[in-house]
Design an enzyme around this catalytic site. Structure first.
Site, PDB file in Angstrom:
ATOM      1  CE  LYS A  58      -2.472  -2.682  -0.514  1.00  0.00           C
ATOM      2  NZ  LYS A  58      -2.483  -4.161  -0.493  1.00  0.00           N
ATOM      3  N   GLY A 188      -0.821 -14.277 -13.347  1.00  0.00           N
ATOM      4  CA  GLY A 188      -1.924 -14.200 -12.387  1.00  0.00           C
ATOM      5  C   GLY A 188      -2.500 -12.798 -12.308  1.00  0.00           C
ATOM      6  N   GLY A 190      -4.756 -11.734 -10.319  1.00  0.00           N
ATOM      7  CA  GLY A 190      -5.498 -11.674  -9.057  1.00  0.00           C
ATOM      8  C   GLY A 190      -5.177 -10.376  -8.340  1.00  0.00           C
ATOM      9  CD  GLU A 211      -6.365 -15.182 -14.242  1.00  0.00           C
ATOM     10  OE1 GLU A 211      -5.687 -14.595 -13.377  1.00  0.00           O
ATOM     11  OE2 GLU A 211      -6.867 -16.307 -14.067  1.00  0.00           O
ATOM     12  N   GLY A 278      -1.528 -17.090  -6.324  1.00  0.00           N
ATOM     13  CA  GLY A 278      -2.184 -17.506  -5.093  1.00  0.00           C
ATOM     14  C   GLY A 278      -1.183 -17.830  -4.001  1.00  0.00           C
ATOM     15  NE  ARG A 279       0.459 -15.095   1.073  1.00  0.00           N
ATOM     16  CZ  ARG A 279       1.777 -14.905   1.236  1.00  0.00           C
ATOM     17  NH1 ARG A 279       2.510 -14.480   0.230  1.00  0.00           N
ATOM     18  NH2 ARG A 279       2.348 -15.113   2.411  1.00  0.00           N
ATOM     19  CG  ASP A 319      -3.262 -15.762   5.193  1.00  0.00           C
ATOM     20  OD1 ASP A 319      -4.376 -15.231   5.386  1.00  0.00           O
ATOM     21  OD2 ASP A 319      -2.369 -15.262   4.479  1.00  0.00           O
ATOM     22  CB  ALA A 327      -4.565  -8.341   7.172  1.00  0.00           C
ATOM     23  CG  HIS A 451     -23.680  17.941  -0.739  1.00  0.00           C
ATOM     24  ND1 HIS A 451     -23.649  17.185  -1.882  1.00  0.00           N
ATOM     25  CD2 HIS A 451     -23.536  19.245  -1.124  1.00  0.00           C
ATOM     26  CE1 HIS A 451     -23.508  17.995  -2.926  1.00  0.00           C
ATOM     27  NE2 HIS A 451     -23.434  19.247  -2.495  1.00  0.00           N
TER      28      HIS A 451
HETATM   29  P1  FAD Z   1       1.199 -14.126   8.381  1.00  0.00           P
HETATM   30  O1  FAD Z   1       1.043 -12.679   8.251  1.00  0.00           O
HETATM   31  O2  FAD Z   1       1.807 -14.880   7.254  1.00  0.00           O
HETATM   32  O3  FAD Z   1       2.039 -14.364   9.709  1.00  0.00           O
HETATM   33  C1  FAD Z   1       2.443 -15.623  10.138  1.00  0.00           C
HETATM   34  C2  FAD Z   1       3.657 -15.466  11.033  1.00  0.00           C
HETATM   35  O4  FAD Z   1       3.935 -16.710  11.658  1.00  0.00           O
HETATM   36  C3  FAD Z   1       4.919 -15.082  10.272  1.00  0.00           C
HETATM   37  O5  FAD Z   1       5.605 -14.070  10.958  1.00  0.00           O
HETATM   38  C4  FAD Z   1       5.737 -16.369  10.271  1.00  0.00           C
HETATM   39  O6  FAD Z   1       7.141 -16.147  10.231  1.00  0.00           O
HETATM   40  C5  FAD Z   1       5.326 -16.966  11.603  1.00  0.00           C
HETATM   41  N1  FAD Z   1       5.500 -18.427  11.711  1.00  0.00           N
HETATM   42  C6  FAD Z   1       5.036 -19.382  10.861  1.00  0.00           C
HETATM   43  N2  FAD Z   1       5.326 -20.613  11.341  1.00  0.00           N
HETATM   44  C7  FAD Z   1       5.980 -20.416  12.512  1.00  0.00           C
HETATM   45  C8  FAD Z   1       6.526 -21.296  13.476  1.00  0.00           C
HETATM   46  N3  FAD Z   1       6.429 -22.619  13.375  1.00  0.00           N
HETATM   47  N4  FAD Z   1       7.174 -20.762  14.557  1.00  0.00           N
HETATM   48  C9  FAD Z   1       7.252 -19.407  14.698  1.00  0.00           C
HETATM   49  N5  FAD Z   1       6.745 -18.538  13.822  1.00  0.00           N
HETATM   50  C10 FAD Z   1       6.111 -19.036  12.746  1.00  0.00           C
HETATM   51  N6  FAD Z   1      -4.527  -8.719   3.165  1.00  0.00           N
HETATM   52  C11 FAD Z   1      -5.395  -7.711   3.389  1.00  0.00           C
HETATM   53  O7  FAD Z   1      -6.359  -7.899   4.142  1.00  0.00           O
HETATM   54  N7  FAD Z   1      -5.228  -6.483   2.817  1.00  0.00           N
HETATM   55  C12 FAD Z   1      -4.195  -6.238   1.974  1.00  0.00           C
HETATM   56  O8  FAD Z   1      -4.069  -5.122   1.474  1.00  0.00           O
HETATM   57  C13 FAD Z   1      -3.274  -7.268   1.705  1.00  0.00           C
HETATM   58  N8  FAD Z   1      -2.228  -7.063   0.893  1.00  0.00           N
HETATM   59  C14 FAD Z   1      -1.340  -8.075   0.663  1.00  0.00           C
HETATM   60  C15 FAD Z   1      -0.277  -7.846  -0.206  1.00  0.00           C
HETATM   61  C16 FAD Z   1       0.639  -8.843  -0.465  1.00  0.00           C
HETATM   62  C17 FAD Z   1       1.786  -8.582  -1.417  1.00  0.00           C
HETATM   63  C18 FAD Z   1       0.508 -10.112   0.186  1.00  0.00           C
HETATM   64  C19 FAD Z   1       1.522 -11.203  -0.046  1.00  0.00           C
HETATM   65  C20 FAD Z   1      -0.540 -10.343   1.060  1.00  0.00           C
HETATM   66  C21 FAD Z   1      -1.486  -9.342   1.296  1.00  0.00           C
HETATM   67  N9  FAD Z   1      -2.582  -9.540   2.134  1.00  0.00           N
HETATM   68  C22 FAD Z   1      -3.481  -8.532   2.343  1.00  0.00           C
HETATM   69  C23 FAD Z   1      -2.795 -10.820   2.818  1.00  0.00           C
HETATM   70  C24 FAD Z   1      -2.307 -10.734   4.288  1.00  0.00           C
HETATM   71  O9  FAD Z   1      -0.949 -10.382   4.288  1.00  0.00           O
HETATM   72  C25 FAD Z   1      -2.526 -12.058   4.988  1.00  0.00           C
HETATM   73  O10 FAD Z   1      -3.886 -12.430   4.876  1.00  0.00           O
HETATM   74  C26 FAD Z   1      -2.164 -11.949   6.472  1.00  0.00           C
HETATM   75  O11 FAD Z   1      -0.819 -11.576   6.630  1.00  0.00           O
HETATM   76  C27 FAD Z   1      -2.395 -13.280   7.186  1.00  0.00           C
HETATM   77  O12 FAD Z   1      -2.062 -13.147   8.519  1.00  0.00           O
HETATM   78  P2  FAD Z   1      -1.525 -14.384   9.389  1.00  0.00           P
HETATM   79  O13 FAD Z   1      -1.202 -13.834  10.728  1.00  0.00           O
HETATM   80  O14 FAD Z   1      -2.466 -15.502   9.271  1.00  0.00           O
HETATM   81  O15 FAD Z   1      -0.195 -14.862   8.651  1.00  0.00           O
HETATM   82  P1  NAD Z   2      -5.378 -14.602  -6.172  1.00  0.00           P
HETATM   83  O1  NAD Z   2      -6.036 -15.870  -5.844  1.00  0.00           O
HETATM   84  O2  NAD Z   2      -6.020 -13.317  -5.842  1.00  0.00           O
HETATM   85  O3  NAD Z   2      -5.070 -14.547  -7.739  1.00  0.00           O
HETATM   86  C1  NAD Z   2      -4.331 -15.525  -8.395  1.00  0.00           C
HETATM   87  C2  NAD Z   2      -4.676 -15.454  -9.880  1.00  0.00           C
HETATM   88  O4  NAD Z   2      -3.770 -16.262 -10.580  1.00  0.00           O
HETATM   89  C3  NAD Z   2      -6.083 -15.976 -10.189  1.00  0.00           C
HETATM   90  O5  NAD Z   2      -6.750 -15.074 -11.031  1.00  0.00           O
HETATM   91  C4  NAD Z   2      -5.814 -17.308 -10.869  1.00  0.00           C
HETATM   92  O6  NAD Z   2      -6.807 -17.659 -11.797  1.00  0.00           O
HETATM   93  C5  NAD Z   2      -4.490 -17.031 -11.536  1.00  0.00           C
HETATM   94  N1  NAD Z   2      -3.679 -18.226 -11.821  1.00  0.00           N
HETATM   95  C6  NAD Z   2      -3.526 -19.339 -11.072  1.00  0.00           C
HETATM   96  N2  NAD Z   2      -2.665 -20.184 -11.655  1.00  0.00           N
HETATM   97  C7  NAD Z   2      -2.254 -19.591 -12.808  1.00  0.00           C
HETATM   98  C8  NAD Z   2      -1.352 -19.957 -13.842  1.00  0.00           C
HETATM   99  N3  NAD Z   2      -0.683 -21.104 -13.801  1.00  0.00           N
HETATM  100  N4  NAD Z   2      -1.179 -19.102 -14.881  1.00  0.00           N
HETATM  101  C9  NAD Z   2      -1.849 -17.917 -14.929  1.00  0.00           C
HETATM  102  N5  NAD Z   2      -2.711 -17.534 -13.972  1.00  0.00           N
HETATM  103  C10 NAD Z   2      -2.903 -18.350 -12.923  1.00  0.00           C
HETATM  104  O7  NAD Z   2      -3.919 -14.726  -5.505  1.00  0.00           O
HETATM  105  P2  NAD Z   2      -2.780 -13.640  -5.326  1.00  0.00           P
HETATM  106  O8  NAD Z   2      -3.026 -12.451  -6.158  1.00  0.00           O
HETATM  107  O9  NAD Z   2      -1.502 -14.392  -5.473  1.00  0.00           O
HETATM  108  O10 NAD Z   2      -2.956 -13.235  -3.817  1.00  0.00           O
HETATM  109  C11 NAD Z   2      -2.808 -14.229  -2.780  1.00  0.00           C
HETATM  110  C12 NAD Z   2      -3.639 -13.888  -1.588  1.00  0.00           C
HETATM  111  O11 NAD Z   2      -3.172 -12.720  -0.954  1.00  0.00           O
HETATM  112  C13 NAD Z   2      -5.079 -13.696  -1.968  1.00  0.00           C
HETATM  113  O12 NAD Z   2      -5.834 -14.696  -1.343  1.00  0.00           O
HETATM  114  C14 NAD Z   2      -5.462 -12.368  -1.428  1.00  0.00           C
HETATM  115  O13 NAD Z   2      -6.594 -12.442  -0.632  1.00  0.00           O
HETATM  116  C15 NAD Z   2      -4.277 -11.921  -0.580  1.00  0.00           C
HETATM  117  N6  NAD Z   2      -4.016 -10.520  -0.931  1.00  0.00           N
HETATM  118  C16 NAD Z   2      -4.960  -9.596  -0.602  1.00  0.00           C
HETATM  119  C17 NAD Z   2      -4.783  -8.289  -0.967  1.00  0.00           C
HETATM  120  C18 NAD Z   2      -5.832  -7.283  -0.616  1.00  0.00           C
HETATM  121  O14 NAD Z   2      -6.671  -7.588   0.214  1.00  0.00           O
HETATM  122  N7  NAD Z   2      -5.816  -6.099  -1.203  1.00  0.00           N
HETATM  123  C19 NAD Z   2      -3.659  -7.900  -1.673  1.00  0.00           C
HETATM  124  C20 NAD Z   2      -2.741  -8.865  -2.006  1.00  0.00           C
HETATM  125  C21 NAD Z   2      -2.932 -10.177  -1.621  1.00  0.00           C
END
Ligand code: FAD
Ligand code: NAD
Length: 475
Positions: A58, A188, A190, A211, A278-279, A319, A327, A451
């Site tokens: 962000k 992707g 997404g 995609e 995806g994740r 997650d 988040a 407004h």
């Molecule tokens: P995580 O944030 O992954 O945290 C897990 C923690 O556990 C990590 O610190 C890890 O090191 C630790 N851990 C794991 N296993 C162990 C272990 N065995 N011992 C000790 N520590 C351990 N979501 C939104 O809602 N809005 C967004 O704008 C958004 N943007 C995103 C942008 C990107 C590029 C990405 C990749 C993700 C984004 N997300 C967004 C998704 C969001 O980051 C996740 O949904 C969120 O972080 C999940 O929280 P969590 O606590 O479950 O896991």
């Molecule tokens: P996503 O699931 O949003 O999108 C993945 C995209 O990749 C899909 O459209 C899927 O059809 C496509 N895809 C899958 N396999 C493919 C292939 N082999 N070739 C081409 N396209 C393919 O996943 P993401 O963008 O990686 O994000 C991962 C997670 O992180 C999401 O679940 C999302 O909720 C979270 N996230 C959230 C935010 C936010 O809330 N603003 C921002 C970033 C990430």
């Protein structure tokens, strides 16, 4: 003798750190173990969200949007700019500084809430014993009455295009570029593909997104997805749908990506390739052999609607369990688990979790799409209001997009709200609150909106559901 806690949380992302704080607020003696290590070798709290996800993405979205506006939009306001230049190093430094402030903030929150933080790896053993292994040093056994697993997720890797950290990168790598790639491929379309594609496109990359699906943003309301696709195209981002990657070969110059689409075999040469398909849940080394916690066929920790695993007094949140990987969903599950442990009533309303894609225009929604309601067979009505008719959006020079509300024809229940346009991520909060309180469309119609605000778009869309919009000709 083993150190003993009421609650041990493994993972300090938005799921785990919030669970730890709430458990402590509930009077529990809490430990939280986290192993996150940043690229500088330093440990930090906050997990993916703060270090490599929500926050850094962000920050760069905000900075890159300002850069784009300075070059392309200011002149419309009568602001003459010349020599607008990019200083990427400063932009990246600012991002790191914000990340550091926020991750450091959790250290302060833990201290204030008396949560004991452990840096290192946590592993659940039988009988709620946890093996804690510090970064350097011997493992120690801790004990707890309750354990909360919050280990998060990791990016999915494509076998055909494995990450090398240099040419083919994941989302974290794509947040760290120290130069703007001339050409950027994204696999992707997404959330990550669109957000990070936008960042680098605004900063000057030629971005091509591949995609696999034939539909753009398949989970999003069709009207919203179509409008967003139109706007991204206008911005110069190329998105190929139905594109299946078959090969990716790296060289000193870049990556040659081969893919197939409806016209046959294609290829694309780019300087860098981001794979964002995806994740997956991350549970490596988390579960001891006899701990009893089960994974489902996709690797998620099996939990019920209250985030209880099959093992008594062991919860899993965020997650690493089913549901959207967001988040705010993760944090609310943390609150629920901690409150349930304290014997309080707590529940999650999984039907009203907002989603936001922070592109420009932003895309945000909550509840069901028109297509989902239609398939369910329930009779419905819809209303929309375009930002082109909003005085505030005009003042902001951001008139693209609209608000769309889907309501039940029988009892007027709001079933879904979908927005593409300026500040959609902020505007959706009103819809979430309305749906959480089971408001009817008429409730929104009778609510006074200031407004001139973008929020009036929500009001007018609610009025439009009954063909009573006042500032737009009803269709
Ligand atoms: P995580 O944030 O992954 O945290 C897990 C923690 O556990 C990590 O610190 C890890 O090191 C630790 N851990 C794991 N296993 C162990 C272990 N065995 N011992 C000790 N520590 C351990 N979501 C939104 O809602 N809005 C967004 O704008 C958004 N943007 C995103 C942008 C990107 C590029 C990405 C990749 C993700 C984004 N997300 C967004 C998704 C969001 O980051 C996740 O949904 C969120 O972080 C999940 O929280 P969590 O606590 O479950 O896991
Ligand atoms: P996503 O699931 O949003 O999108 C993945 C995209 O990749 C899909 O459209 C899927 O059809 C496509 N895809 C899958 N396999 C493919 C292939 N082999 N070739 C081409 N396209 C393919 O996943 P993401 O963008 O990686 O994000 C991962 C997670 O992180 C999401 O679940 C999302 O909720 C979270 N996230 C959230 C935010 C936010 O809330 N603003 C921002 C970033 C990430």
């Amino acid at each position: 003798m083993a150190r003993n806690y009421d609650v041990i949380v493994i993972g300090a992302g938005p799921a785990g750190y919030i669970a730890a704080i709430r458990a402590s607020q509930n009077g529990m003696n809490v430990a939280c173990i986290d192993e996150w290590e940043n690229r500088d070798g330093k440990n930090a709290l906050g997990g993916t969200c703060l270090n490599a996800g929500c926050i850094p993405s962000k920050v760069l979205l905000e900075s890159s949007e300002l850069f784009h506006r300075a070059g392309h939009e200011f002149s419309k306001h009568g602001i003459v700019t010349s020599g607008v230049e990019l200083d990427l190093a400063t932009m990246q430094k600012r991002k790191q500084s914000i990340v550091r402030q926020l991750t450091g903030g959790i250290v302060g929150l833990f201290k204030a809430n008396k949560v004991e933080g452990f840096v290192g790896h946590g592993k659940l053993l039988a009988d709620r014993k946890v093996e804690y292994t510090p970064k350097s040093g011997a493992p120690e056994i801790l004990e707890a009455r309750y354990v909360i697993l919050a280990s998060g997720s990791a990016p999915v890797e494509l076998k055909l295009a494995p990450f090398d950290g240099e040419r083919i990168v994941d989302s974290w790598g794509a947040l760290e570029f120290d130069a703007v790639p001339k050409t950027l491929g994204v696999v992707g379309a997404g959330v990550i593909g669109l957000e990070l594609g936008s960042v680098w496109s605004r900063l000057g990359s030629e971005v091509v997104v591949l995609e696999a699906l034939d539909d753009f943003l398949a989970a999003v309301d069709r009207d919203i997805a179509n409008e967003a696709a139109k706007q991204f195209k206008r911005q110069g981002m190329t998105i190929h749908l139905g594109a299946k990657v078959t090969k990716a070969a790296t060289s000193a110059q870049g990556v040659k990506v081969e893919y197939e689409d409806c016209s046959g075999a294609q290829s694309l040469e780019v300087e860098k390739l981001v794979v964002a398909v995806g994740r997956r849940p991350y549970t490596e080394g988390l579960l001891g052999k006899d701990c009893g916690v089960q994974l489902d066929e996709r690797g998620f920790i099996t939990v019920d609607h209250e985030c209880r695993t099959r093992v008594k007094n062991v919860f899993a949140i965020g997650d690493c369990v089913r549901g959207p990987m967001l988040a705010h969903k993760s944090s609310e599950e943390g609150v629920m688990a901690a409150d349930l442990i304290a014997g309080e009533i707590a529940e999650m309303n999984y039907n009203v979790i907002p989603s936001v894609i922070y592109t420009a225009p932003e895309i945000a929604w909550v509840g069901k799409t028109e297509q989902e309601v239609s398939v369910s067979g329930r009779k419905f009505k819809t209303g929309s209001f375009p930002f082109a008719a909003s005085g505030r959006a005009k003042a902001m020079e951001q008139t693209g997009g609209f608000v769309k509300i889907v309501s039940a024809a029988d009892d007027d229940e709001i079933l879904g709200v979908h927005i593409v346009g300026p500040m959609a991520g902020e505007l959706i909060a009103e819809a979430v609150l309305a749906m959480e309180f089971s408001a009817s469309t008429e409730d929104l119609q009778r609510t006074i909106h200031a407004h001139p605000t973008l929020a009036e778009g929500m009001h007018e869309a609610a009025l439009a559901v009954d063909k009573r919009a006042l500032n737009y000709i009803n269709k």
